[in-house]
Motif scaffolding. Structure first.
Motif, PDB file in Angstrom:
ATOM      1  N   VAL A  16      -3.848   7.812   4.745  1.00 35.02           N
ATOM      2  CA  VAL A  16      -4.634   7.093   3.738  1.00 35.02           C
ATOM      3  C   VAL A  16      -4.025   7.212   2.346  1.00 35.02           C
ATOM      4  N   LEU A  17      -3.843   8.442   1.864  1.00 38.21           N
ATOM      5  CA  LEU A  17      -3.419   8.640   0.480  1.00 38.21           C
ATOM      6  C   LEU A  17      -1.921   8.484   0.279  1.00 38.21           C
ATOM      7  N   SER A  18      -1.133   8.576   1.355  1.00 43.99           N
ATOM      8  CA  SER A  18       0.299   8.326   1.208  1.00 43.99           C
ATOM      9  C   SER A  18       0.584   6.871   0.859  1.00 43.99           C
ATOM     10  N   LEU A  19      -0.427   6.015   1.016  1.00 44.90           N
ATOM     11  CA  LEU A  19      -0.250   4.598   0.669  1.00 44.90           C
ATOM     12  C   LEU A  19       0.207   4.435  -0.772  1.00 44.90           C
ATOM     13  N   GLY A  20      -0.309   5.298  -1.663  1.00 45.96           N
ATOM     14  CA  GLY A  20       0.030   5.158  -3.078  1.00 45.96           C
ATOM     15  C   GLY A  20       1.528   5.175  -3.327  1.00 45.96           C
ATOM     16  N   VAL A  21       2.237   6.103  -2.710  1.00 45.96           N
ATOM     17  CA  VAL A  21       3.679   6.198  -2.925  1.00 45.96           C
ATOM     18  C   VAL A  21       4.455   5.260  -2.006  1.00 45.96           C
ATOM     19  N   MET A  22       3.792   4.739  -0.979  1.00 49.99           N
ATOM     20  CA  MET A  22       4.468   3.793  -0.078  1.00 49.99           C
ATOM     21  C   MET A  22       4.356   2.337  -0.548  1.00 49.99           C
ATOM     22  N   LEU A  23       3.380   2.050  -1.408  1.00 51.87           N
ATOM     23  CA  LEU A  23       3.130   0.655  -1.790  1.00 51.87           C
ATOM     24  C   LEU A  23       4.358  -0.066  -2.341  1.00 51.87           C
ATOM     25  N   PRO A  24       5.127   0.531  -3.268  1.00 48.92           N
ATOM     26  CA  PRO A  24       6.310  -0.201  -3.742  1.00 48.92           C
ATOM     27  C   PRO A  24       7.256  -0.603  -2.620  1.00 48.92           C
ATOM     28  N   LEU A  25       7.446   0.276  -1.635  1.00 51.32           N
ATOM     29  CA  LEU A  25       8.332  -0.030  -0.509  1.00 51.32           C
ATOM     30  C   LEU A  25       7.702  -1.055   0.423  1.00 51.32           C
ATOM     31  N   ILE A  35      -2.405  -8.305  -5.772  1.00 49.89           N
ATOM     32  CA  ILE A  35      -3.744  -8.590  -5.235  1.00 49.89           C
ATOM     33  C   ILE A  35      -3.853  -8.082  -3.800  1.00 49.89           C
ATOM     34  N   GLU A  36      -2.836  -8.372  -3.007  1.00 57.15           N
ATOM     35  CA  GLU A  36      -2.831  -7.876  -1.622  1.00 57.15           C
ATOM     36  C   GLU A  36      -2.773  -6.355  -1.590  1.00 57.15           C
ATOM     37  N   ALA A  37      -2.056  -5.756  -2.558  1.00 57.86           N
ATOM     38  CA  ALA A  37      -2.001  -4.292  -2.621  1.00 57.86           C
ATOM     39  C   ALA A  37      -3.390  -3.717  -2.878  1.00 57.86           C
ATOM     40  N   GLY A  38      -4.165  -4.385  -3.748  1.00 55.84           N
ATOM     41  CA  GLY A  38      -5.534  -3.943  -3.992  1.00 55.84           C
ATOM     42  C   GLY A  38      -6.407  -4.047  -2.756  1.00 55.84           C
ATOM     43  N   LEU A  39      -6.246  -5.137  -2.022  1.00 59.30           N
ATOM     44  CA  LEU A  39      -7.004  -5.296  -0.777  1.00 59.30           C
ATOM     45  C   LEU A  39      -6.627  -4.218   0.232  1.00 59.30           C
ATOM     46  N   LEU A  40      -5.349  -3.901   0.279  1.00 56.09           N
ATOM     47  CA  LEU A  40      -4.882  -2.877   1.211  1.00 56.09           C
ATOM     48  C   LEU A  40      -5.477  -1.514   0.852  1.00 56.09           C
ATOM     49  N   GLY A  41      -5.557  -1.235  -0.452  1.00 55.51           N
ATOM     50  CA  GLY A  41      -6.147   0.022  -0.879  1.00 55.51           C
ATOM     51  C   GLY A  41      -7.629   0.102  -0.573  1.00 55.51           C
ATOM     52  N   SER A  42      -8.331  -1.020  -0.730  1.00 54.59           N
ATOM     53  CA  SER A  42      -9.774  -1.021  -0.480  1.00 54.59           C
ATOM     54  C   SER A  42     -10.111  -0.978   1.006  1.00 54.59           C
ATOM     55  N   ALA A  43      -9.165  -1.362   1.858  1.00 54.91           N
ATOM     56  CA  ALA A  43      -9.425  -1.391   3.299  1.00 54.91           C
ATOM     57  C   ALA A  43      -9.818  -0.024   3.833  1.00 54.91           C
ATOM     58  N   GLY A  44      -9.254   1.019   3.249  1.00 53.40           N
ATOM     59  CA  GLY A  44      -9.565   2.359   3.720  1.00 53.40           C
ATOM     60  C   GLY A  44     -10.844   2.937   3.166  1.00 53.40           C
ATOM     61  N   ALA A  45     -11.464   2.246   2.195  1.00 56.75           N
ATOM     62  CA  ALA A  45     -12.670   2.777   1.561  1.00 56.75           C
ATOM     63  C   ALA A  45     -13.945   2.099   2.033  1.00 56.75           C
ATOM     64  N   LEU A  91      -1.030  -5.297   8.874  1.00 53.95           N
ATOM     65  CA  LEU A  91      -1.151  -3.990   8.229  1.00 53.95           C
ATOM     66  C   LEU A  91      -2.559  -3.783   7.690  1.00 53.95           C
ATOM     67  N   PHE A  92      -3.115  -4.826   7.071  1.00 55.47           N
ATOM     68  CA  PHE A  92      -4.464  -4.732   6.499  1.00 55.47           C
ATOM     69  C   PHE A  92      -5.499  -4.462   7.591  1.00 55.47           C
ATOM     70  N   VAL A  93      -5.433  -5.217   8.683  1.00 56.29           N
ATOM     71  CA  VAL A  93      -6.422  -5.065   9.754  1.00 56.29           C
ATOM     72  C   VAL A  93      -6.312  -3.689  10.403  1.00 56.29           C
ATOM     73  N   SER A  94      -5.095  -3.262  10.699  1.00 54.92           N
ATOM     74  CA  SER A  94      -4.924  -1.956  11.349  1.00 54.92           C
ATOM     75  C   SER A  94      -5.355  -0.825  10.431  1.00 54.92           C
ATOM     76  N   ARG A  95      -5.138  -0.988   9.138  1.00 54.64           N
ATOM     77  CA  ARG A  95      -5.565   0.038   8.179  1.00 54.64           C
ATOM     78  C   ARG A  95      -7.088   0.064   8.052  1.00 54.64           C
ATOM     79  N   ALA A  96      -7.709  -1.113   8.037  1.00 57.83           N
ATOM     80  CA  ALA A  96      -9.166  -1.192   7.936  1.00 57.83           C
ATOM     81  C   ALA A  96      -9.831  -0.559   9.160  1.00 57.83           C
ATOM     82  N   VAL A  97      -9.276  -0.825  10.343  1.00 56.90           N
ATOM     83  CA  VAL A  97      -9.834  -0.245  11.566  1.00 56.90           C
ATOM     84  C   VAL A  97      -9.587   1.260  11.599  1.00 56.90           C
ATOM     85  N   PHE A  98      -8.421   1.684  11.119  1.00 56.31           N
ATOM     86  CA  PHE A  98      -8.111   3.114  11.065  1.00 56.31           C
ATOM     87  C   PHE A  98      -9.126   3.875  10.216  1.00 56.31           C
ATOM     88  N   ALA A  99      -9.649   3.216   9.180  1.00 60.75           N
ATOM     89  CA  ALA A  99     -10.584   3.873   8.263  1.00 60.75           C
ATOM     90  C   ALA A  99     -11.874   4.298   8.944  1.00 60.75           C
TER      91      ALA A  99
END
Length: 260
Positions: A16-25, A35-45, A91-99
């Protein structure tokens, strides 16, 4: 048993939190914008907000050890899916389900804690669990920028974390045990007889505390997930430096948990 019970809590930050340093890559690899990065971050919350109460109702119906095993296996599969994501949507769907793992694992941890520790020790055990969870957050954020070049990329880092989760699951299967005392069984039966939501409504200060926690967690999560990108793209820092600086945010949580 306490380290085993909180093992899921230690694994979750690496996904979950490693996303912050992975986002640029990730943005460079999959070609998505802020905008998509924001959605990706919110998927886990979102999952913990909507699934906390249903998760508690489901958890008490199953065997805690094997329910926790299923949760870990679910995490391994979804963590691997994120590593292999061919597009932002996948990535978004799998992250949201992982949450879903976080709200599902918390009630099981509470049940196992009640099995193994007397009520007078619960505060201390929860405190140690929170402190160790913050240590895992610090390591996940600070170490990920160094792990990425070591294993060859953000996808390989996610696969490494999935293998770590698989190892934890196997250890849990081999060593995890239950202790179903008469007191625990009586307490569990009593909880099943009650209407949990009606019982919770009798304590409105819990909801006030929940709203306060949400207000506190929102800016914290936003900083942890997006400050590394800001440091890399706007301030020209290296990813390793950005990760280490961001990891200091979670260090305070260790001290707070140990002093409560």
């Amino acid at each position: 048993m306490a380290p085993l019970m909180y093992s899921v809590m230690w694994i979750i930050p690496f996904f979950v939190l490693s996303l912050g340093v992975m986002l640029p890559l990730m943005r460079e690899d999959l070609g998505f914008g802020p905008i998509e990065a924001g959605l990706l971050g919110s998927a886990g919350a979102l999952a913990p907000v909507f699934l906390a109460i249903p998760a508690a109702l489901v958890a008490i119906r199953f065997n805690p050890k094997w329910f926790m095993t299923a949760i870990m296996g679910f995490g391994v599969v979804l963590g691997t899916a994120q590593a292999l994501a061919p597009s932002f949507l996948f990535l978004f769907v799998s992250r949201a389900v992982f949450a879903v793992i976080q709200p599902m694992s918390r009630p099981v941890q509470d049940l196992l804690t009640l099995q193994w520790f007397p009520k007078r020790e619960l505060g201390r055990i929860v405190m140690l669990g929170l402190a160790s969870g913050n240590v895992a957050m610090t390591i996940a954020i600070g170490a990920t920028p160094f792990i990425i070049p070591l294993v060859g990329g953000w996808r390989q880092a996610y696969l490494s974390y999935a293998l770590l989760a698989l190892g934890v699951m196997l250890v849990w299967i081999l060593l995890g045990r239950e202790r179903r005392t008469p007191q625990y069984l009586a307490s569990l039966a009593k909880g099943r007889e009650r209407a949990p939501i009606k019982a919770a409504l009798r304590y409105p200060y819990f909801f006030v505390g929940g709203v306060a926690f949400m207000g506190n967690a929102s800016p914290w999560l936003a900083i942890v997930l997006f400050w590394p990108t800001f440091l890399v793209e706007e301030r020209g820092l290296g990813l390793e430096t950005a990760g280490v600086l961001t990891s200091f945010i979670t260090v305070g949580g260790v001290a707070c948990a140990l002093t409560v």
